[in-house]
Design an enzyme around this catalytic site. Structure first.
Site, PDB file in Angstrom:
ATOM      1  CG  ASP A 150      -1.745   1.449   1.211  1.00 55.69           C
ATOM      2  OD1 ASP A 150      -2.367   1.497   0.450  1.00 55.69           O
ATOM      3  OD2 ASP A 150      -1.965   2.026   2.314  1.00 55.69           O
ATOM      4  CB  SER A 151       0.207   4.772  -0.870  1.00 52.37           C
ATOM      5  OG  SER A 151      -1.074   4.763   0.180  1.00 52.37           O
TER       6      SER A 151
ATOM      7  CB  CYS B  30      -2.829   1.090  -2.671  1.00 51.77           C
ATOM      8  SG  CYS B  30      -3.294   2.662  -3.011  1.00 51.77           S
TER       9      CYS B  30
ATOM     10  CD  GLU C  11      -2.529   8.553   7.203  1.00 52.79           C
ATOM     11  OE1 GLU C  11      -1.334   9.210   7.279  1.00 52.79           O
ATOM     12  OE2 GLU C  11      -2.441   7.658   6.327  1.00 52.79           O
TER      13      GLU C  11
ATOM     14  CB  CYS D  29     -10.105   5.043   0.265  1.00 57.63           C
ATOM     15  SG  CYS D  29      -8.543   5.662   0.745  1.00 57.63           S
TER      16      CYS D  29
ATOM     17  CG  HIS E  73      -6.744   5.708   5.147  1.00 54.28           C
ATOM     18  ND1 HIS E  73      -6.164   5.118   4.014  1.00 54.28           N
ATOM     19  CD2 HIS E  73      -5.944   6.432   6.137  1.00 54.28           C
ATOM     20  CE1 HIS E  73      -4.699   5.531   4.305  1.00 54.28           C
ATOM     21  NE2 HIS E  73      -4.603   6.055   5.444  1.00 54.28           N
TER      22      HIS E  73
HETATM   23  N1  DGL Z   1      -4.225   3.813   0.135  1.00 58.22           N
HETATM   24  C1  DGL Z   1      -4.732   4.871  -0.604  1.00 58.22           C
HETATM   25  C2  DGL Z   1      -5.930   4.286  -1.302  1.00 58.22           C
HETATM   26  O1  DGL Z   1      -6.531   3.198  -0.841  1.00 58.22           O
HETATM   27  C3  DGL Z   1      -4.965   5.937   0.183  1.00 58.22           C
HETATM   28  C4  DGL Z   1      -4.036   6.757   0.699  1.00 58.22           C
HETATM   29  C5  DGL Z   1      -3.241   7.469  -0.182  1.00 58.22           C
HETATM   30  O2  DGL Z   1      -3.585   8.275  -1.034  1.00 58.22           O
HETATM   31  O3  DGL Z   1      -1.985   7.071  -0.531  1.00 58.22           O
HETATM   32  O4  DGL Z   1      -6.255   4.584  -2.145  1.00 58.22           O
END
Ligand code: DGL
Length: 273
Positions: free
Chosen positions: A11-12, A74, A153, A185, A187
């Site tokens: 993931d990011s 992600c 976050e 997403c 989160h």
């Molecule tokens: N992990 C990213 C997503 O699911 C969200 C956080 C980001 O923008 O890096 O799209």
């Protein structure tokens, strides 16, 4: 390929831990190597080319750890880069979009589906394309919710500020009378109760993280690639976490949302891959 090799998840940053949490619950016998690109997040406002380049580097890193399959946790990377990274690979690479879309098309009764996600995920139109391919005629309404990531976050899961922002973001979807909403997403599953309260009981919320773990289990079973070692490994050996920056902050968040304490997060230089 060794069926007892780990599964790579990336993931990011920290959000992909919602996917890891589901894999831990649904596939407790599997080993996991996780990479969070904490030095280069967010991906949600980056270009497609950049997200593809980052994703390729991470896939190379995960493969250097001997993974048997890769989960792109992600949503933004799944939207922009899944097809690109998958075509060079000899191991299965799955994203979160297909699994989420499949659950959404089976849940909708009136054919009106909402998708919320980062700017990149919504702009890519990938959820819409996949949903329409699975169920022609379905109407898809996307809405980017960029403030949700920082709110999560900051730990503001239940807060009046989050309620206010969520109401504003979701009002346009309420006007469309959607009956299903994809939490597109990493989160957003952590804001499930806030979103559910605003959308009301008549709207089914789909969590792609959960659905992806279901899809992974089915995939491993069909390929006879599920871990059969049945060995009780120490947690640090079973689950390994890597990041590109701020390992300590990551460890704290991981411990807060995963069932067990995360002890050792290792920082690596992802630009070397
Ligand atoms: N992990 C990213 C997503 O699911 C969200 C956080 C980001 O923008 O890096 O799209």
């Amino acid at each position: 390929m060794d069926r007892n090799a780990p599964i790579g998840v990336f993931d990011s940053g920290i959000g992909g831990l919602t996917v890891v949490r589901e894999i831990m619950r649904q596939l407790p016998e599997e080993k996991i190597v996780y990479f969070g690109d904490t030095a280069r997040l967010p991906y949600g406002n980056k270009s497609k080319e950049t997200v593809i380049r980052f994703s390729r580097q991470i896939v190379r890193f995960l493969k250097s750890r001997g993974v048997k399959a890769i989960v792109v946790a992600c949503n933004t990377a799944s939207s922009y880069a899944l097809e690109e990274v998958r075509k060079d690979e000899d191991i299965p690479v799955i994203g979160v979009i297909n699994a989420g879309a499949r659950a959404a098309v089976s849940a909708t009764r009136n054919g009106k589906i909402g998708v919320i996600g980062t700017e990149g995920t919504i702009k890519s139109g990938t959820y819409g394309a996949v949903l329409r391919e699975m169920k022609p005629g379905v109407e898809v309404f996307g809405r980017a919710c960029p403030l949700f990531v920082p709110l999560v976050e900051e730990g503001l899961f239940h807060d009046s500020v989050t309620d206010e922002i969520a109401s504003r973001y979701l009002s346009s979807l309420k006007e469309k009378y959607i009956d299903t909403l994809v939490l597109g997403c990493t989160h957003y599953p952590l804001l499930r109760s806030t979103v559910g309260k605003i959308m009301g009981d008549s709207v089914t919320l789909v969590n792609p993280a959960y659905e992806t773990a279901v899809q992974l289990r089915t995939l491993l079973a069909s390929m006879e690639m599920g871990n059969d070692e049945g060995k009780a490994l120490p947690l640090e050996e079973k689950y390994q976490f890597f990041v590109s920056d701020l390992a300590e902050k990551f460890t704290d968040f991981a411990t807060a949302i995963l069932p067990d304490e995360v002890k050792n997060t290792v920082q690596i230089d992802i630009e070397e891959y």
